[in-house]
Design an enzyme around this catalytic site. Structure first.
Site, PDB file in Angstrom:
ATOM      1  N   ARG A  52     -86.498  -1.434  -4.430  1.00 18.97           N
ATOM      2  CA  ARG A  52     -85.903  -0.097  -4.407  1.00 18.97           C
ATOM      3  C   ARG A  52     -86.693   0.883  -5.291  1.00 18.97           C
ATOM      4  NH1 ARG A  52     -80.766   0.190  -2.852  1.00 18.97           N
ATOM      5  NH2 ARG A  52     -80.799  -2.060  -2.970  1.00 18.97           N
ATOM      6  N   THR A  53     -86.976   0.465  -6.510  1.00 22.10           N
ATOM      7  CA  THR A  53     -87.701   1.336  -7.442  1.00 22.10           C
ATOM      8  C   THR A  53     -89.128   1.569  -6.948  1.00 22.10           C
ATOM      9  OG1 THR A  53     -86.371   0.474  -9.247  1.00 22.10           O
ATOM     10  CG2 THR A  53     -88.386   1.603  -9.856  1.00 22.10           C
ATOM     11  N   LYS A  81    -103.278 -16.392 -13.373  1.00 26.91           N
ATOM     12  CA  LYS A  81    -104.416 -17.161 -13.911  1.00 26.91           C
ATOM     13  C   LYS A  81    -104.485 -17.038 -15.425  1.00 26.91           C
ATOM     14  CE  LYS A  81    -107.087 -15.984  -9.816  1.00 26.91           C
ATOM     15  NZ  LYS A  81    -108.054 -14.972  -9.357  1.00 26.91           N
ATOM     16  N   ARG A 102     -93.713  -1.910 -13.689  1.00 21.47           N
ATOM     17  CA  ARG A 102     -92.483  -2.618 -13.990  1.00 21.47           C
ATOM     18  C   ARG A 102     -92.871  -3.991 -14.507  1.00 21.47           C
ATOM     19  NH1 ARG A 102     -87.214  -1.805 -11.871  1.00 21.47           N
ATOM     20  NH2 ARG A 102     -85.839  -3.530 -12.372  1.00 21.47           N
ATOM     21  N   HIS A 130     -85.472   2.031 -18.673  1.00 16.54           N
ATOM     22  CA  HIS A 130     -85.757   2.341 -17.268  1.00 16.54           C
ATOM     23  C   HIS A 130     -85.573   3.857 -17.134  1.00 16.54           C
ATOM     24  CE1 HIS A 130     -86.284   1.984 -13.109  1.00 16.54           C
ATOM     25  NE2 HIS A 130     -85.209   1.321 -12.747  1.00 16.54           N
TER      26      HIS A 130
END
Lengths: 317, 149
Positions: A52-53, A81, A102, A130
Site C-alpha cells: 500500500r505504501t 548476501k 522502508r 512513519h
C-alpha cells in the site's frame, strides 16, 4: 556529513512546516498530474514489503513525471548476501535524486540520512516512525474538519503498538487537541505518550468502553486493528476482541462533522455497514496519501510551494 | 593498600561492581608500558566498599574521563605530578555519548549495522539517538566494541 532535507520523523516538524506541507498537498489535490519532476529519479527501497505504501509513493512519483527505480522485496537484493544498509544507500545514492525507504529496523532512515546528501524519505522504520502516514492523516483531518485546532480526536484499538496513533499525538501537539484513548488494558496508551501529552499541554481522557455515547463527542474517530498476536493472554484477547468493533448502529449519536479514519488494512474492526454512512472516510484518507506524498517528495527535493503554484504543467494533461 | 604514584591519574570512589567496566572504558589493558595499581573491594566509610585505579604516567583527555560518568558518575579523579595532587575533579556526563552505550532495543539500526551508537543524556536516563528508546543510566550495558567510534 552535509545537511539535507530528508523527512525521517514527524517529531521535528514545526507547526509552520506542517501547515506548509498541508498547503502543498492541497495544490496536488487540485492538480495531481504534473511534469514538475521530469527527468528526476525516485528510488523506492522496500527492505520489508508494504504494498500500500509503496504503491502510493510510486504513484506520487509517477504523477509528478519522475521515473522510479527500486526493489519491493529485499530477497532479490544484496541485503541477503550480507550487504550493509550503508553500502546499499551509498550505491543507490549514485543513481537517484531521492530515496524513499522502508526498513524493518528502527532508526534506519535517520542513519541513512546521515550517510548521503541524497534526501531520504522514511516510509516506515520498524515500529518507530512513519511520517508520511501522519501527514496524510493530518491532511485528512484538515480536509474534513476545515481546521486542525481544538479537535476531539478519539483513538480506538491498539494504542500500545500502533505507531500511527503515537505519531498523530506528536504532530497534533501544535493544535491544542483533546485526545480520547479507547483501548483494552493490555493495549492501552503507553505511559511515555501520556507523559508526552502532559509535557505538551495536550488534554486526554482514557476509556475502556466503546459505545455510541462515547462516540457522540468525537470529531475524528481513528480506528486501529486489535491484533491477536499482540496479546500475551489469549483469554484477554477473546474477552476484548469484539469490544472495539465499530458498526453503523453505534453512530446514531455521532456529530454531523464526525469522520472515521483508519490507516488500513482493516480486518473486522469497522463493519462493512459503516462504509455506506457519511462518516466513513478511510478510503478518501488513503487517496490523500497520494497528495501528501507528492508534497513530501517535492519538499525534500527543494521544490517550494511557490514553485508548485507557478507550475502550469498540469495543463498538458 | 595501593602504592602511591609519582605522575599519573588516580580514579577513586569507583563502585566495585563497575570496576571492570571502568577498566574497559579507559582501555587500561591496552596500556603497554605504564604501571597500573588496582584496588578492588577496599573499605570505604562513605560507600561501604569501593575500588580505585592508579595509572602511572598516563593522563586522559577530558572526553575519555567524562565517559566514565556513564558507568560511575561519582568517581573522583586526581591528576598527580611529583607525588602531589595537581588537580582533583569529578566527571560530568556529556550531553551526547558516542560509541559507549549499547542500545537495549534489538530492533535498533545501531545493533544491526557496523556503526557507533549515539545517545543523548537526559538527567538519569539516556535516549538512543536512532530508535529513541530510553534507558535508565544505572542499567546501561556497554558496547562490545568500545572505543571504535
Amino acid at each position: 556529513m552535509s545537511e539535507n532535507r530528508s523527512l525521517v520523523s514527524i517529531a521535528g516538524l514545526s507547526r509552520e512546516k506542517i501547515l506548509y506541507l498541508m498547503e502543498m498537498a492541497h495544490e496536488f489535490e487540485t492538480h495531481p498530474n504534473r511534469k514538475i519532476l521530469d527527468g528526476r529519479i525516485v528510488a523506492t527501497l522496500f527492505f520489508e514489503p508494504s504494498t500500500r505504501t509503496r504503491l502510493s509513493f510510486e504513484t506520487a512519483a509517477n504523477r509528478l513525471g519522475a521515473r522510479v527505480i527500486g526493489f519491493t522485496d529485499p530477497k532479490v537484493t544484496s541485503s541477503t548476501k550480507g550487504e550493509t544498509l550503508k553500502d546499499t544507500i551509498m550505491m543507490v545514492s549514485n543513481y537517484s535524486d531521492v530515496i524513499v525507504m522502508r526498513h524493518y529496523l528502527e532508526g534506519a532512515a535517520l542513519y541513512a540520512s546521515e550517510l548521503t546528501p541524497v534526501p531520504i524519505v522514511n516510509a516506515g522504520d520498524g515500529a518507530h516512525q512513519h511520517p508520511s502516514q501522519t501527514l496524510l492523516d493530518l491532511y485528512t483531518i484538515l480536509q474534513t474538519q476545515h481546521t486542525l485546532e481544538h479537535l476531539n480526536i478519539y483513538l480506538v484499538g491498539d494504542l500500545k503498538y500502533g505507531r500511527t496513533v503515537h505519531s498523530l499525538i506528536m504532530a497534533m501537539r501544535h493544535f491544542s487537541p483533546t485526545f480520547h484513548f479507547i483501548a483494552p488494558k493490555e493495549l492501552a496508551m503507553p505511559a511515555e505518550y501520556k507523559q508526552y501529552c502532559q509535557a505538551n499541554g495536550i488534554n486526554y481522557v482514557e476509556h475502556e468502553d466503546f459505545n455510541e455515547d462515547i462516540i457522540a463527542g468525537a470529531d475524528i474517530l481513528y480506528m486501529t486493528r486489535v491484533q491477536r498476536e499482540r496479546f500475551s493472554d489469549l483469554m484477554e484477547y477473546e474477552r476484548v476482541k469484539d469490544v472495539y468493533l465499530l458498526n453503523a448502529s453505534m453512530l446514531a449519536k455521532a456529530k454531523p462533522n464526525m469522520r472515521i479514519l483508519h490507516p488500513l488494512p482493516r480486518v473486522n474492526e469497522i463493519s462493512q455497514d459503516v462504509d455506506a454512512t457519511p462518516y466513513a472516510y478511510y478510503f478518501q484518507q488513503a487517496l490523500n496519501g497520494l497528495y501528501a506524498r507528492e508534497a513530501i517528495i517535492c519538499d525534500v527535493l527543494g521544490i517550494s510551494l511557490d514553485d508548485i503554484r507557478a507550475d502550469k504543467s498540469y495543463l498538458k494533461f | 593498600m595501593v602504592a602511591a604514584i609519582e605522575n599519573g591519574t588516580v580514579i577513586d570512589h569507583i563502585p566495585s561492581d563497575r570496576l571492570f567496566e571502568v577498566i574497559r572504558l579507559l582501555r587500561i589493558e591496552e596500556l603497554d608500558h605504564d604501571t597500573v595499581f588496582i584496588g578492588y573491594h577496599l573499605k570505604s566509610r562513605v560507600m561501604g566498599t569501593k575500588s580505585i585505579i592508579k595509572i602511572a604516567n598516563r593522563f586522559f583527555s577530558e572526553q575519555e574521563l567524562n565517559s566514565l560518568a556513564v558507568v560511575a558518575p561519582n568517581v573522583t579523579l586526581s591528576i598527580i605530578r611529583d607525588f602531589e595532587v595537581e588537580a582533583k575533579f569529578r566527571v560530568e556526563l556529556p550531553h551526547e555519548i558516542c560509541g559507549i552505550i549499547k542500545c537495549n532495543n534489538p530492533k535498533c539500526i545501531c545493533n544491526n549495522e557496523p556503526m557507533p551508537t549515539r545517545f543523548i543524556a537526559q538527567g538519569n536516563t539516556v535516549k538512543c539517538y536512532y530508535c529513541e528508546k530510553e534507558q535508565e543510566l544505572p542499567a546501561v550495558k556497554l558496547t562490545d566494541d568500545l572505543g571504535k567510534a
